[in-house]
Scaffold this motif. Structure first.
Motif, PDB file in Angstrom:
ATOM      1  N   HIS A   1      98.685 -62.074  30.106  1.00 43.32           N
ATOM      2  CA  HIS A   1      99.074 -61.365  31.984  1.00 43.32           C
ATOM      3  C   HIS A   1     100.668 -60.182  31.869  1.00 43.32           C
ATOM      4  O   HIS A   1     100.657 -59.854  33.077  1.00 43.32           O
TER       5      HIS A   1
ATOM      6  N   VAL B   1      90.610 -59.658  38.178  1.00 45.47           N
ATOM      7  CA  VAL B   1      91.262 -60.179  38.779  1.00 45.47           C
ATOM      8  C   VAL B   1      92.563 -60.073  39.228  1.00 45.47           C
ATOM      9  O   VAL B   1      93.124 -58.425  39.246  1.00 45.47           O
TER      10      VAL B   1
ATOM     11  N   LEU C   1      92.316 -68.653  38.761  1.00 46.36           N
ATOM     12  CA  LEU C   1      91.096 -69.142  37.878  1.00 46.36           C
ATOM     13  C   LEU C   1      92.491 -69.494  36.232  1.00 46.36           C
ATOM     14  O   LEU C   1      91.495 -70.721  35.454  1.00 46.36           O
ATOM     15  N   THR C   2      93.237 -69.002  36.575  1.00 47.10           N
ATOM     16  CA  THR C   2      94.203 -69.192  35.138  1.00 47.10           C
ATOM     17  C   THR C   2      95.626 -70.218  35.834  1.00 47.10           C
ATOM     18  O   THR C   2      96.594 -70.325  34.330  1.00 47.10           O
TER      19      THR C   2
ATOM     20  N   ALA D   1      89.579 -66.387  31.421  1.00 47.81           N
ATOM     21  CA  ALA D   1      91.031 -67.491  31.321  1.00 47.81           C
ATOM     22  C   ALA D   1      92.007 -67.140  31.154  1.00 47.81           C
ATOM     23  O   ALA D   1      92.967 -66.907  31.044  1.00 47.81           O
ATOM     24  N   ARG D   2      91.391 -67.435  29.591  1.00 48.37           N
ATOM     25  CA  ARG D   2      92.222 -67.741  28.838  1.00 48.37           C
ATOM     26  C   ARG D   2      93.313 -66.166  28.517  1.00 48.37           C
ATOM     27  O   ARG D   2      94.490 -66.753  28.171  1.00 48.37           O
TER      28      ARG D   2
ATOM     29  N   LYS E   1      87.449 -78.835  31.632  1.00 49.77           N
ATOM     30  CA  LYS E   1      86.813 -76.947  32.479  1.00 49.77           C
ATOM     31  C   LYS E   1      85.674 -77.551  32.936  1.00 49.77           C
ATOM     32  O   LYS E   1      85.572 -76.356  33.421  1.00 49.77           O
TER      33      LYS E   1
ATOM     34  N   ASP F   1      84.165 -59.549  35.722  1.00 49.55           N
ATOM     35  CA  ASP F   1      85.369 -60.379  36.875  1.00 49.55           C
ATOM     36  C   ASP F   1      86.584 -58.955  36.755  1.00 49.55           C
ATOM     37  O   ASP F   1      86.621 -58.719  36.011  1.00 49.55           O
TER      38      ASP F   1
ATOM     39  N   THR G   1      83.198 -68.069  30.869  1.00 48.21           N
ATOM     40  CA  THR G   1      84.806 -67.686  32.149  1.00 48.21           C
ATOM     41  C   THR G   1      86.065 -68.457  31.341  1.00 48.21           C
ATOM     42  O   THR G   1      87.187 -67.451  31.818  1.00 48.21           O
ATOM     43  N   ILE G   2      85.782 -69.685  30.762  1.00 51.04           N
ATOM     44  CA  ILE G   2      87.208 -69.872  30.609  1.00 51.04           C
ATOM     45  C   ILE G   2      87.925 -69.517  29.549  1.00 51.04           C
ATOM     46  O   ILE G   2      89.667 -69.334  29.268  1.00 51.04           O
TER      47      ILE G   2
END
Length: 456
Positions: free
Chosen positions: A116, A153, A326-327, A109-110, A53, A151, A105-106
């Motif tokens: 989600h 999203v 991002l994801t 995203a995870r 990443k 952030d 950030t990662i």
RNA sequence: GAGGGUGUAGCUCAGCUGGUUAGAGCACCAGAUUGUGGUUCUGGGGGUCGUGGGUUCGAGCCCCAUUAUCCUCCCCA
């Protein structure tokens, strides 16, 4: 053995912790005001989550955690075989399957990809946590340091960018750090690349002009020409780098230079959207359009931010921008986002240099009770308990000792007042309170002591 | 990954072209001062000179190796 801590890590003493917490608290308060919610993720992630990443360089800097139980008789053979592969530079789950997180950030995203289904978008989160990098430490660079990110999203609205700009302004105003907030759009840089050679040069051009204020325009030219662009193509870049004037003029000049590029139009629209809100922001004078702003990271796609402290020689103390997908790498497409981060360690250094931390962060207790003997201490203890119950921090000297010693202790701990209770005071039910800064002392009835400090 | 600097008392550092028993300031402890500090004075404890080798009659100092740490470049926050 001589005690030590790993290279690139730090202990934070009382005063430093208070100052750092002051920064964390100030920033998180502002995040909360804008409806951002806190998130914490584990110190370690699955190695698989992090690998690939951050680019080749980044992957090498990930701290990997050795699996437990490799010495188990049943596993030893396999461990030897696996380790051979590690020596060839491969990642082998049999040897290591976890790693310390490299950024926020990662893991975010995870988290979004994992949850989600449950999250309602747009989802706003902020996160203040340490991250680890196996980099070689040097000035201002550590192997363990804190990041502070916010952030949002699941929203393409430019209103998010406006609000993030506003968050920067408010947080730095509360910290009293004078700043310049620079914005640009990555689309503008793409337009520039198209105008002089094509998208394949985007990264080269971006990387080169990002270094402008560090290496100067001559070196930027050198670097760009070395990448294979012609003098003619470079001349467009040179004109671009010389764009100046008020924000409105800057946009006009950019349109004149790159107007034929559709991306330029889009970029101008994005920047103009934010500028149109300027008069509703708390300090519009600190907002600047800077077409040379590029940011190193390649995943930005829209507006990008960078914050510099005024009056101090220091790199950027904050930055961020909009990114798409991002994801996607975790199998969940179509979640765009935009975020900013605060460089906490650098903000600390700036505030220290400019003397911006409040004096009140320096001391713990407000009052030290002298210890003049057993009976006196019992008397002092109940008074100390009363103060504490009223939220006045108080300490009792831990043993009977000479005045000299107790005074010096108070001074070292930055405790502003001392209370002297001896036989005279106990008889009259009073406390002798001395202000160490002024040397004044006054006798206060024991039952008025708490009120005395609460009013201070 | 490449290149520099530095390791001497708890801390900050001196230590001459190699020469008796390695120093200073701060800090710490005790005393001058058994209920009023920050000043001053006196005394005291503390070091296998990062580690291992080598050169030498002799090494804190020179050489080699090693290790730790700091810094610069690359990259990043």
């Amino acid at each position: 053995m001589k005690p030590s801590i790993p290279q690139g890590t730090r202990d934070f003493s009382a005063e430093v912790v208070r100052k750092r917490q002051f920064i964390f608290k100030t920033i998180s308060t502002v995040f909360e005001r804008y409806g951002y919610h806190p998130l914490e993720t584990p110190a370690m992630e699955n190695l698989e989550t992090l690998m690939g990443k951050y680019g080749e360089e980044g992957d090498r800097l990930i701290f990997r955690i050795l699996n437990n139980g490799l010495d188990h008789p049943k596993k030893q053979e396999q461990a030897r075989v696996d380790f051979e592969k590690v020596l060839e530079g491969k990642n082998v789950p049999g040897i290591s399957e976890r790693a310390l997180k490299y950024d926020l950030t990662i893991p975010f995203a995870r988290y979004v990809a994992m949850n989600h289904g449950q999250l309602s978008f747009p989802f706003r989160r902020y996160q203040i946590q340490p991250v680890w990098r196996a980099d070689s430490p040097q000035k201002g660079r550590y192997r363990e340091f804190y990041q502070c990110d916010a952030d949002v999203v699941g929203s393409k609205s430019l209103l998010n960018e406006v609000e993030l700009t506003s968050i920067y302004m408010e947080a730095f105003a509360l910290l009293k750090v004078p700043v310049e907030i620079k914005i640009n759009s990555r689309k503008m840089l793409s337009a520039l690349a198209n105008a002089c050679g094509g998208q394949e040069y985007l990264t080269d051009i971006t990387v080169a002009i990002d270094k402008l204020d560090k290496i100067g325009i001559e070196k930027v030219k050198e670097e760009i020409l070395r990448k294979g662009l012609t003098e003619e193509q470079y001349s467009i870049i040179e004109k671009y780098l010389h764009i100046s004037g008020s924000p409105a003029e800057q946009l006009e000049k950019a349109a004149a230079l790159l107007g034929s590029e559709p991306l330029c139009e889009a970029a101008i629209a994005e920047i103009r959207f934010i500028l149109d809100y300027a008069d509703k922001l708390s300090s519009p004078e600190s907002l600047f359009v800077d077409f040379t702003l590029a940011r190193g990271l390649n995943y930005y796609t829209g507006i990008i931010f960078e914050v510099k402290a005024k009056g101090v020689k220091m790199g950027s103390i904050g930055g961020g921008g909009r990114y798409d997908e991002l994801t996607a790498t975790f199998g969940v497409p179509n979640i765009p986002g935009v975020g900013i981060s605060f460089g906490v360690d650098r903000i600390y250094d700036v505030m220290e240099e400019l003397g911006l931390f409040p004096e009140s962060l320096k001391s713990g207790a407000r009052l030290l009770f002298f210890n003049l003997g057993e009976k006196e201490t019992k008397f002092a203890f109940s008074l100390a308990q009363e103060l504490r119950s009223k939220n006045v921090a108080a300490e009792i000297f831990h043993e009977t000792a000479k005045f000299d010693k107790q005074f010096k202790y108070a001074e070292k701990k930055n405790i502003p007042f001392v209370a002297i209770i001896g036989s005279k005071e106990m008889e009259s039910n009073t406390v002798m309170v001395k202000n160490l800064a002024t040397g004044e002392q006054q006798s206060i009835p024991a039952n008025e002591l708490a009120a005395f400090f609460e009013s201070k």
